[in-house]
Scaffold this motif. Structure first.
Motif, short mmCIF file in Angstrom:
data_model
loop_
_atom_site.label_atom_id
_atom_site.label_comp_id
_atom_site.label_asym_id
_atom_site.label_seq_id
_atom_site.Cartn_x
_atom_site.Cartn_y
_atom_site.Cartn_z
N ASP A 54 -6.16 9.31 -3.16
CA ASP A 54 -5.89 8.07 -3.89
C ASP A 54 -5.02 8.25 -5.12
OD1 ASP A 54 -6.17 5.43 -3.59
OD2 ASP A 54 -8.35 5.37 -3.86
N ARG A 93 -6.04 2.06 0.49
CA ARG A 93 -6.98 1.00 0.82
C ARG A 93 -6.24 -0.25 1.31
NH1 ARG A 93 -9.96 0.64 -3.99
NH2 ARG A 93 -9.94 2.90 -3.97
N GLY A 99 0.82 -1.21 0.00
CA GLY A 99 0.00 0.00 0.00
C GLY A 99 0.85 1.25 0.00
N THR A 143 -5.13 0.42 4.87
CA THR A 143 -6.16 0.30 5.91
C THR A 143 -6.59 -1.15 6.08
OG1 THR A 143 -7.64 1.07 4.17
CG2 THR A 143 -7.20 2.60 5.97
N ALA A 144 -6.44 -1.95 5.01
CA ALA A 144 -6.83 -3.36 5.13
C ALA A 144 -5.84 -4.13 6.00
CB ALA A 144 -6.91 -3.99 3.75
N THR A 153 -1.56 3.22 -2.30
CA THR A 153 -2.98 2.88 -2.26
C THR A 153 -3.38 2.73 -0.80
OG1 THR A 153 -2.20 0.66 -2.67
CG2 THR A 153 -3.35 1.74 -4.46
N GLY A 168 -6.87 10.46 2.90
CA GLY A 168 -6.85 9.22 2.14
C GLY A 168 -6.84 9.46 0.64
#
Ligand SMILES: Nc1ncnc2c1ncn2[C@@H]1O[C@H](COP(=O)(O)OP(=O)(O)O)[C@@H](O)[C@H]1O
Ligand SMILES: [Mg+2]
Lengths: 588, 277
Positions: free
Chosen positions: B142, A200, A193, A203-204, A198, B140
């Motif tokens: 992207d 996402r 990430g 956070t995963a 990224t 956040g």
């Protein structure tokens, strides 16, 4: 009235007597304290290493093979004629002065027990001069490289031993599953990430890791076949450490360097681990020590070689190693009478015994290391959590504000509660009420954490409060939540201060005896603890017990060896923590 | 301040730098509007029934003697006043067609649309890159962070000076550079409004004039609301000027040229010519 003054025509004079008296009194008091402590340590060291029985030839041999080359190295690195002249003057002049003074005191006043002028010279002149020159020498390029390398070697061994010790009580099979299912995927996701930007994936990472850990706990008893311990440590510690080192190096100096830095120590450590297993040594510990020493050392050497400055410094560990070997050979060859130190390998690896010469501290060392590691984690986490809550989350006014202030006052008061009382609390709460067992390592760790928690909280609060409000407002105005501001701005800024407080508090915890006695810790155990719930003893407990033995050898030699071990471990722990803190400080 | 009024301008500075003449002339949409706004610190009133509409993509200056509530007004717009426990706000502040004090408005989300620059430069003790990327990180973001960082630093006229040292600490820059770094940090998440509270008063004149030039450029893309102590500065860079006087009263609010050349209120004229405040 002004005409009454003696000095009517000038400005007169203002009395400074009280200030001067105060200045000298405080100076005298602090010097007295330090000298008293210094003398105590000298005697303890003499007893622990049996230096009173060291012949002058033995001292001279090691002085010439070990100390003189080291001093020469420092002087070479400092490369300053003035320093060289002063150092030689101090060493030579000190020799004459100490010898003369010592003889004078012995003949005129009274003989000084267990000390001769050579030893006095070593401690009064030799040690300070060596320390000073090491300090000056580390300022030079060569010295900095030498000490950097030495630090990585010693630090790697220390951390390797500490981690090896911790694995004595943590279930390696559970760790194997937890690492494979939880830690590795989470770290991998996070790294991917970060690299691909990224969020996402980042956070995963946490939920995936958590799920893996839960799966590990569930599967622990379901899975029936596991790889051998050595393979587990290779997979869960050695490979990741080498990979991390390689990645760090790859970023700065290309792939070949990275492959060497990661691969060479890994290969050596693996070979060492299997050889040790064959020889009946604790293979996992050997593997851990080799890899944790090898990777940082290799990375450092590659960096120094790349920079091309102070290369001669890389020879320092060799110089010292050769000095020790040469000294030993000479002592052996010429039959120089050598002292028989109490603090030796068998003391560190042996179990307690009724005969002083067989007595060892190993179980107590393991007990102390495990407890301290737990206390460090617990008190740091709880201390930071509580102080962040008190400083960043509670309002200043209103009923909640009042509640916070009450809490605050109580925390300050808790810091002053005697440790025996905490011992009682630990006995009642952890040992009996929660059923964690009397005299077990968890009970001890929880009790000691509670004991130092007020200190950690107060110092962490102090550190958090010293973060300028400007920074918080800046982050808030960017649309950061309270948590984001705390995590990204406040905590990184406060971390050095928080760590300082925790380190000081840990120093207190490692030496505590009273609360351990209260929770029923054993004064002596003969086997190292193998789980968090086994009976344990800690170094101060064991030392205290020995001090009560009737034989003089216990009261002097063995106790002294124990005290020195305790101090070395304490200094090593604090030193490592301080180094890490300073790195964190520079990194931010 | 000199009050030579030889020409019809009240202060010596050329009013309206040429570049923003055209902006002032044409009408603009309203970006932020205050309606019957009152702010109290405990029982003390700091803003007294202020109603004003702030145009989009213009520079609006708030001037007035110190303690008259300029900063308080500015903090109402991004609800930074919420952090002050004794502060109470009455009335509406409209932004993006909504009253920001409505109960369903999340102040944290609101602040992500409104950048803020403070009087004292306050870069984080992180690298230059991390400073600029801070807003992107917490939101956040992207996309391509490095590209955004570069654009923002260019937007803050700092790129050429720092492009080779993006990884060194933001604290190593000079005061003026730090303030431009803070501006880059504020514009990186692409807000709609930028609030500036006396952004040049801690800087030397050269650094200050660089920031002034920059503000002029920023108004191409953003609504800029700037508090300033310095009347020449207000005259130079702003399209609209609001004059607050003691007690948090908005005394006059008009095109900058009008305020400095021919104010309606005697009190404003006295203030601008230095007879008062
Ligand atoms: N945090 C605060 N707490 C209490 N009173 C405040 C606070 N901030 C500002 N005030 C008061 O509100 C009034 C306006 O202050 P401010 O908005 O800072 O004025 P300016 O920015 O125009 O100098 C002043 O009287 C000041 O004392
Ligand atoms: Mg202000």
């Amino acid at each position: 009235m002004a005409t009454d003054n003696a000095n009517a025509d000038g400005f007169g004079e203002v009395s400074r007597v009280r200030g001067i008296v105060f200045e000298y009194l405080s100076f005298g008091a602090s010097v007295f304290g330090l000298v008293a402590l210094g003398v105590l340590l000298v005697y303890v060291a003499i007893d622990a290493f049996d230096l009173a029985n060291a012949s002058p030839e033995w001292l001279l041999t090691y002085f010439l093979t070990l100390v003189v080359p080291f001093l020469a190295f420092c002087l070479y690195s400092a490369n300053d004629r003035g320093v060289t002249r002063r150092a030689l003057g101090a060493l030579g002049g000190g020799l004459v002065a100490v010898a003369a003074l010592f003889t004078a005191v012995e003949t005129l006043v009274s003989p000084i027990p267990r000390l001769n002028w050579q030893l006095a010279y070593l401690f009064v002149v030799g040690a300070p001069a060596t320390a000073y020159l090491a300090y000056v020498g580390s300022g030079g390029r060569v010295g900095a490289v030498g000490f950097g390398l030495l630090g990585r070697l010693v630090g790697g061994v220390a951390i390797g031993l500490a981690v090896g010790t911790l694995f004595l009580v943590f279930d390696p099979l559970l760790w194997f599953l937890a690492y494979t299912l939880g830690v590795l995927p989470a770290v991998g996701l996070y790294a991917v990430g970060r690299r691909r930007s990224t969020p996402r994936a980042q956070t995963a990472a946490a939920p995936v890791g958590l799920a893996g850990l839960i799966a590990a706990v569930v599967l622990r008893d379901v899975v029936s076949t596991y790889p051998s311990d050595l393979i587990i440590y290779l997979w869960t510690v050695a490979v990741p450490v080498a990979a991390a080192g390689g990645l760090l190096v790859a970023g700065r100096r290309g792939r070949t360097a990275a492959a060497v830095v990661a691969g060479l120590p890994l290969a050596v450590a693996t070979a060492g681990g299997f050889l040790a297993a064959g020889a009946g040594l604790p293979a996992p510990t050997v593997l851990l020590v080799l890899v944790l020493t090898g990777v940082p050392t290799a990375a450092y050497v590659s960096r120094v070689v790349d920079a091309g400055e102070g290369l001669a410094g890389l020879g320092l560990p060799l110089l010292l190693g050769a000095g020790v070997i040469a000294g030993a050979l000479i002592v052996e060859a010429w039959g120089v009478p050598a002292p028989d130190p109490w603090l030796d390998g068998s003391f560190l690896t042996g179990a307690p015994s009724r005969t002083p010469t067989d007595a060892g501290l190993y179980p107590a060392i393991v007990g102390s290391v495990i407890i301290i590691a737990l206390v460090a984690v617990l008190s740091f986490a709880l201390g930071v959590g509580t102080s962040v809550f008190l400083e960043e989350y509670t309002p200043e006014s209103g009923p909640l504000g009042t509640l916070t202030r009450i809490l605050q006052v109580n925390i300050a008061n808790l810091a002053a509660v005697p440790s025996v009382v905490y011992g009682l609390l630990g006995l009642g709460l952890f040992a009996n009420l929660l059923g964690l067992g009397i005299g077990t390592a968890v009970t001890a760790a929880l009790t000691l954490s509670l004991l130092i928690l007020p200190i950690t909280i107060i110092s962490a609060q102090e550190a958090i409060r010293s973060v300028p409000d400007d920074l918080r407002r800046g982050s808030d105005a960017m649309g950061a939540t309270r948590w984001q501001t705390t995590k990204n701005v406040v905590l990184p800024e406060a971390m050095p201060g928080v760590l300082t407080g925790t380190i000081l508090a840990l120093g207190r915890a490692i030496g505590e005896t009273a609360p351990l006695i209260m929770i029923g810790a054993a004064t002596t155990v003969f086997r190292a603890p193998d789980s968090l719930f086994s009976r344990f003893s800690a170094m101060p407990m064991q030392i205290y017990t020995w001090a009560g033995f009737p034989q003089a050898d216990f009261r002097y030699g063995v106790v002294a060896a124990g005290v020195i071990t305790l101090l070395i471990i304490l200094v090593g722990m604090n030193g490592t923590a301080i180094l890490l803190r300073n790195r964190a400080e520079r990194g931010s | 301040m000199s009050n030579t009024t030889s020409d019809d301008s009240l202060i010596t500075t050329e009013v309206q730098a040429d570049s923003n003449d055209d902006r002032a002339a044409s009408a603009a949409e309203t970006a932020v509007a205050a309606r019957d706004l009152n702010v109290y610190y405990g029982d003390e009133r700091a803003i007294d029934d202020v109603t004003m509409e702030i145009p989009e993509k213009r520079v609006t200056a708030l001037i007035g003697p110190s303690g008259c509530g300029k900063s308080t007004f500015l903090r109402c717009i991004n609800r930074m006043n919420d952090m002050i426990e004794i502060c109470r706000v009455d009335g509406d502040v409209e932004f993006g067609g909504k009253n920001v004090y409505d109960t369903d408005v999340d102040p944290v989300a609101l602040r992500r649309k409104i950048g803020m620059v403070f009087q004292k430069p306050n870069p984080f003790p992180k690298s230059i890159r991390d400073n600029v990327a801070y807003g992107l990180k917490i939101q956040g973001f992207d996309g391509d962070v490095d590209k955004r960082v570069e654009e923002s630093l260019k937007g803050a006229a700092l790129w050429d000076e720092v492009k080779d040292q993006l990884d060194s600490s933001g604290l190593e820059l000079s005061g003026g550079q730090q303030q431009r770094l803070c501006i880059a940090r504020a514009i990186a998440p692409d807000p709609e409004v930028i609030l500036m509270d006396e952004p040049t008063s801690a800087l030397d004149p050269v650094a200050a004039s660089k920031i002034e030039d920059l503000i002029d450029d920023l108004a191409e893309q953003y609504t800029v609301i700037i508090v300033t102590h310095n009347m020449q500065q207000a005259a130079r860079i702003s399209d609209r000027t609001a004059v607050f006087l003691t007690g948090g009263e908005l005394v006059e609010y008009d095109d900058t040229a009008k305020i400095f050349e021919d104010p309606e209120e005697q009190r404003v004229e006295d203030y601008i010519t230095g007879k008062f405040g």
